[in-house]
Design a protein around this motif. Structure first.
Motif, PDB file in Angstrom:
ATOM      1  N   SER A  97       0.663  -1.062   0.249  1.00 38.44           N
ATOM      2  CA  SER A  97       0.220  -0.229   0.262  1.00 38.44           C
ATOM      3  C   SER A  97       0.947   1.178   0.608  1.00 38.44           C
ATOM      4  N   ALA A 106      -3.791   4.036  -1.104  1.00 40.41           N
ATOM      5  CA  ALA A 106      -3.552   3.466  -1.687  1.00 40.41           C
ATOM      6  C   ALA A 106      -3.231   1.643  -2.027  1.00 40.41           C
ATOM      7  N   GLU A 107      -4.266   0.706  -2.099  1.00 41.81           N
ATOM      8  CA  GLU A 107      -3.438  -0.676  -2.412  1.00 41.81           C
ATOM      9  C   GLU A 107      -2.552  -0.949  -3.735  1.00 41.81           C
ATOM     10  N   LEU A 108      -1.670  -2.171  -4.340  1.00 42.86           N
ATOM     11  CA  LEU A 108      -1.789  -2.654  -5.349  1.00 42.86           C
ATOM     12  C   LEU A 108      -1.135  -4.034  -5.381  1.00 42.86           C
ATOM     13  N   ASN A 110       0.488  -7.143  -7.634  1.00 41.92           N
ATOM     14  CA  ASN A 110       0.616  -7.229  -9.060  1.00 41.92           C
ATOM     15  C   ASN A 110       1.216  -8.572  -8.976  1.00 41.92           C
ATOM     16  N   THR A 117      -5.049  -2.318  -8.416  1.00 44.09           N
ATOM     17  CA  THR A 117      -4.883  -1.464  -7.716  1.00 44.09           C
ATOM     18  C   THR A 117      -6.560  -0.706  -7.482  1.00 44.09           C
ATOM     19  N   ARG A 118      -6.373   0.023  -6.325  1.00 39.08           N
ATOM     20  CA  ARG A 118      -7.567   0.171  -4.898  1.00 39.08           C
ATOM     21  C   ARG A 118      -7.365   1.406  -4.657  1.00 39.08           C
ATOM     22  N   TRP A 146     -11.554  -1.946  -6.472  1.00 37.51           N
ATOM     23  CA  TRP A 146     -10.597  -3.050  -7.453  1.00 37.51           C
ATOM     24  C   TRP A 146     -10.213  -2.708  -8.667  1.00 37.51           C
ATOM     25  N   GLU A 156      -0.183   3.110 -13.996  1.00 41.06           N
ATOM     26  CA  GLU A 156       0.670   1.423 -14.538  1.00 41.06           C
ATOM     27  C   GLU A 156       2.035   1.694 -14.698  1.00 41.06           C
ATOM     28  N   MET A 159       3.029   2.804 -10.659  1.00 42.94           N
ATOM     29  CA  MET A 159       2.763   1.300 -10.046  1.00 42.94           C
ATOM     30  C   MET A 159       3.857  -0.435 -10.578  1.00 42.94           C
TER      31      MET A 159
END
Length: 254
Positions: A97, A106-108, A110, A117-118, A146, A156, A159
Motif C-alpha cells: 500500500s 492506495a493498495e496494489l 501485482n 489497484t484500489r 479494485w 500503470e 505502479m
C-alpha cells in the motif's frame, strides 16, 4: 495522476554513483595496527572502509529474491509525506500500500500477470492534479474499487515500478561520494553498522546488517527538500500476491 516512484527516492540516497560495487575510491580508509586489534573487541566489518561496506551491502541487496520495503518518501502536493509499505520479489510479484499522512490510501497487487489497484477518495484527491471536473469524475469512477486494465497517464508503469526489485537498489557507486563508517545501531532487534554518505552537503545514511548477509536495513536522506526513510525487512521471504477476491473493474472494457 502524478508519477510516484519509490525507486527514484531510494536512488536519491545512493544513486549519484558510478563505479562497480566492489570498491569506492575516495572513501575514508580504515586500518588498525596489530597491537590495537589484539587488545580490543573486534568491530563489525573490521578493517573495512565505509566504501567497502557500501559495496558489499549493494551487492548483497541487489542479489535478493524478495524484500519488504516500508517507510516514508517524497512530499506530496500538500507537503505531507508519501508512506510506502510494499513486499516484492524478483518475479515482478508485489503486494502492499501507499498512503498520504496515514489517511489517503492506495493498495496494489501485482500477480506477475496482472496489476490490480484500489484507491480511496482521499488518496485520489491528494495525488491527482487534474481540473476539478475531471477530478470529481475520477473519484466517482475509481474510489474504493479494485481496478485493472488500461490505466491513464502512465499510472500503470509507475505502479509497476513500485514492484521492480531490480531497480530498487543501485548496483554502482561513485568515487565522488565519500562513504564513512559512523558507528553501530540496532534496528528492530537487528545489529547494524551505519555508513554516512557525503555529496554536496546532503546528509545521507545507510544501515547495513552485521549479522549474516550484509543486506541494507535502512536508507535515509535527511534533507528538507526530499526526506526519505525506507526500511528493508523480510529479506528473501515469500511474497503473497494473489488476485483480489470479489468484483474487479477492468478499465480496458470501458
Amino acid at each position: 495522476m502524478r508519477r510516484t516512484d519509490m525507486a527514484v527516492r531510494i536512488a536519491v540516497v545512493v544513486a549519484p554513483m558510478g563505479l562497480l560495487t566492489g570498491c569506492l575510491f575516495g572513501s575514508e580508509p580504515r586500518a588498525d595496527g596489530p597491537d590495537e586489534a589484539a587488545t580490543r573487541e573486534v568491530e563489525p566489518f573490521e578493517g573495512l572502509a565505509g566504501g567497502d561496506i557500501l559495496g558489499r551491502a549493494l551487492a548483497a541487496t541487489s542479489a535478493l529474491e524478495s524484500v519488504h520495503a516500508s517507510g516514508a518518501t517524497e512530499l506530496t502536493k500538500s507537503g505531507a509525506p508519501l508512506e510506502v509499505d510494499i513486499a516484492m520479489d524478483r518475479k515482478g510479484r508485489c503486494a502492499g500500500s501507499l498512503s498520504v499522512a496515514g489517511e489517503g490510501r492506495a493498495e496494489l497487487v501485482n500477480t506477475g500477470d496482472a496489476l490490480y489497484t484500489r484507491f480511496d477518495e482521499t488518496f485520489i484527491r491528494e495525488m491527482d492534479d487534474a481540473p476539478d471536473e475531471d477530478l470529481e469524475s475520477a473519484v466517482a469512477l475509481l474510489a474504493d474499487r479494485w481496478l485493472t486494465g488500461a490505466f491513464l497517464d502512465g499510472m500503470e508503469d509507475a505502479m509497476k515500478e513500485m514492484c521492480d526489485l531490480d531497480g530498487l537498489v543501485p548496483e554502482e557507486v561513485d568515487e565522488r561520494v565519500a562513504a564513512t563508517r559512523a558507528g553501530t545501531a540496532t534496528l528492530a532487534g537487528q545489529p547494524a553498522i551505519r555508513v554516512d554518505l557525503s555529496d554536496d552537503g546532503a546528509e545521507r545514511r545507510l544501515y547495513v546488517a552485521t549479522d549474516g548477509e550484509p543486506w541494507l536495513l535502512r536508507v535515509e536522506d535527511r534533507s528538507e527538500a526530499e526526506p526519505t526513510k525506507i526500511d528493508f525487512t523480510d529479506h528473501n521471504a515469500p511474497v503473497s500476491a494473489e488476485k483480489p477476491e470479489g468484483y474487479v473493474l477492468d478499465l480496458s472494457e470501458l
